[in-house]
Scaffold this active site. Structure first.
Site, PDB file in Angstrom:
ATOM      1  N   GLU A 216      -5.977   2.352  -0.671  1.00 37.98           N
ATOM      2  CA  GLU A 216      -4.649   2.518  -1.253  1.00 37.98           C
ATOM      3  C   GLU A 216      -3.877   1.210  -1.236  1.00 37.98           C
ATOM      4  OE1 GLU A 216      -4.066   3.713   3.130  1.00 37.98           O
ATOM      5  OE2 GLU A 216      -5.670   3.615   1.658  1.00 37.98           O
TER       6      GLU A 216
ATOM      7  N   ASP B  15      -6.223  10.521  -6.299  1.00 35.55           N
ATOM      8  CA  ASP B  15      -6.659   9.595  -7.360  1.00 35.55           C
ATOM      9  C   ASP B  15      -5.569   9.418  -8.407  1.00 35.55           C
ATOM     10  OD1 ASP B  15      -9.065   9.337  -6.069  1.00 35.55           O
ATOM     11  OD2 ASP B  15     -10.176  10.689  -7.408  1.00 35.55           O
TER      12      ASP B  15
ATOM     13  N   ASN C 200      -3.970  13.049   0.369  1.00 30.93           N
ATOM     14  CA  ASN C 200      -5.325  13.574   0.165  1.00 30.93           C
ATOM     15  C   ASN C 200      -5.541  14.861   0.945  1.00 30.93           C
ATOM     16  OD1 ASN C 200      -6.381  11.702  -1.652  1.00 30.93           O
ATOM     17  ND2 ASN C 200      -6.921  10.262  -0.042  1.00 30.93           N
TER      18      ASN C 200
ATOM     19  N   ASP D 264       0.840  -1.198   0.000  1.00 29.54           N
ATOM     20  CA  ASP D 264       0.000   0.000   0.000  1.00 29.54           C
ATOM     21  C   ASP D 264       0.868   1.239   0.000  1.00 29.54           C
ATOM     22  OD1 ASP D 264       0.845   0.405   2.577  1.00 29.54           O
ATOM     23  OD2 ASP D 264      -1.114   0.146   3.512  1.00 29.54           O
TER      24      ASP D 264
END
Length: 489
Positions: free
Chosen positions: A411, A385, A376, A368
């Site tokens: 993620e 994204d 974010n 991840d």
């Protein structure tokens, strides 16, 4: 009885056509054949003349009449004859007039265009023969039985309706059961709005692509106005060329005659809705023959059957495409375009079964993005994204065709690696780590990932393997991130 007394008495006649010059030409050519010839410009004037005095023979010249406008009135005129002789002069470019008028009563017909002397000869022949039926009843019955056999074979071709080209080929082969038919072809309208020769079957050496000098873009062919198959597909009207010279293309007529063709019938294949037809059936015969109403109706049925089969093929193709899109939506992550978690779990179970059966190694890599929430929060979700897409694309570019990349969470990703041991899995994971760290991400420069690697045990389940690889991933996080850890057995 003297010879003069036994000579046949010329009948009276009525000729109907809306063009003054054609009426004058017919009078000049054929007036001597009748004991009085009247001319009318349409059905209304003809009916008025018949009310004043009957005519033994009615000649309907359909040139310049419109089927959609004039059929009711002309059909009523035919019906009013009550079986009295009716001769129809029909242009070869619109043979659909014939079955439409035959519904109103019996008639004889001649296909045009014809020069004046040939028109006279055709009319005179019918006056002398007394307008006998085109075919004797026994011959008509045999011909119709043959057409019914053709239709049965054509219906069997619907078994191939899952593929349009295969259906068209089998339909052409079925049509050749019609006695006298030497070649059959299907023209289809395709994307881009042009016509293509989809299938043909028949006499060896007769290739319509060579005759028409092309297989595709046939609506651009210089013969589109003369060859009945192209005419029917472009105009939506049946085209019957019972004498090849009538098309006005001597070279085309010569080529067809060399192949033993004397008559060509083009039948439009109707589209499912309004607009241009979706193609045409083209039938080539070794001799000219008159058609009865039943035979023309059977021909129309064949065109309808062709439309049904091709529509079935379209629906099958559309269903397959829709199923493919639905399957893609159900199995693929919309953001990264890799396998979603549910599909990944299914693929994992399949690979475990394969590894057990063939005793092959299987590795699972989990990774991840480090500190993804901060991306974010700092740069916004669009940048987050973008980071997910770049990571997925980078990982996918390094994987083998047999490997599967799965987005297993927000993620979080997994790589299912068949034929891969723990050591090879570590090497693969290190390549992924380095490549993702070096990848540039618009808006946030770079990201790193932490990875865990595990090899499937001999009796291990997919859930147990996932637990072990996630534990290794957690150790990589605790070790400072941007590193790889091997799962313990």
């Amino acid at each position: 009885m003297s010879q003069q007394e036994s000579a046949p008495v010329p009948p009276t006649g009525l000729y109907v056509n809306p063009v003054g010059q054609r009426r004058a030409d017919f009078q000049h050519a054929c007036a001597a054949l009748f004991d009085g010839l009247r001319v009318a410009d349409g059905a209304e004037q003809a009916a008025a003349m018949l009310a004043q005095g009957p005519s033994a023979v009615l000649v309907l010249d359909l040139e310049r009449f419109e089927l959609g406008i004039d059929l009711p009135a002309l059909g009523e005129l035919v019906a009013s004859r009550n079986g009295a002789p009716v001769l129809v002069l029909c242009p070869f470019t619109n043979a659909r007039w014939l079955p439409a008028l035959m519904q109103h009563g019996p008639l004889d017909y001649v296909i045009g265009p014809l020069p004046a002397d040939e028109t006279r000869r055709q009319v005179e022949a019918r006056l002398q023969a007394g307008f006998e039926a085109p075919l004797e009843p026994t011959a008509a019955e045999a011909e119709l039985a043959a057409l019914l056999a053709v239709r049965t074979e054509a219906q069997a071709a619907l078994q191939e309706a899952d593929d349009g080209i295969r259906f068209a080929e089998r339909l052409c082969a079925a049509l050749l059961r019609w006695p006298g038919l030497v070649h059959a072809a299907v023209f289809g309208l395709h994307e881009g709005g042009d016509l293509r020769l989809d299938a043909q079957h028949g006499k060896p050496g007769l290739d319509l692509a060579a005759v028409l000098q092309r297989r595709e873009r046939l609506l651009q062919s210089p013969l589109r106005h003369a060859f009945p198959g192209l005419l029917a597909a472009s105009s939506g009207e049946a085209a019957l060329l019972d004498a090849l010279d009538k098309a006005g293309e001597p070279a085309l007529a010569a080529v067809l005659r060399e192949q033993g063709v004397q008559m060509v019938l083009g039948l439009p294949i109707p589209a499912p809705g309004p607009g241009a037809p979706r193609g045409a059936l083209c039938l080539l015969f070794d001799h000219a023959r008159p058609f009865s109403r039943a035979q023309l109706t059977a021909c129309d049925d064949l065109a309808q059957l062709a439309a049904f089969g091709l529509r079935m093929a379209d629906l099958m193709r559309e269903s397959e495409e829709l199923l493919g899109r639905v399957t893609h939506l159900a199995t693929t992550d919309a953001l990264t375009n890799v396998a979603n978690r549910r599909h990944g779990e299914y693929l994992m179970e399949q690979e475990i079964k394969r590894a057990r059966r063939y005793r092959l190694p299987l590795a699972l890599i989990a990774f991840d993005i480090d500190r993804f929430r901060a991306i974010n929060d700092s740069f916004g979700h669009p940048v987050g994204d973008m980071a997910l897409r770049v990571v997925a694309d980078t990982a996918r570019s390094l994987l083998r065709s047999s490997d599967v990349l799965v987005r297993s969470g927000g993620e979080e990703f997994q790589v299912i690696a068949p034929h891969t041991s723990a050591i090879d899995g570590l090497k693969m994971a290190e390549k992924l780590r380095a490549a993702i760290e070096a990848a540039e991400i618009p808006g946030c420069d770079h990201v790193t990932v932490s990875l865990g690697v595990a090899q499937l045990g001999e009796t291990e389940s997919g859930d147990s393997l996932a637990v072990r690889v996630n534990a290794a991933l957690a150790r990589a996080k605790r070790a400072g991130r941007n590193c790889v850890e091997l799962a313990m057995q």
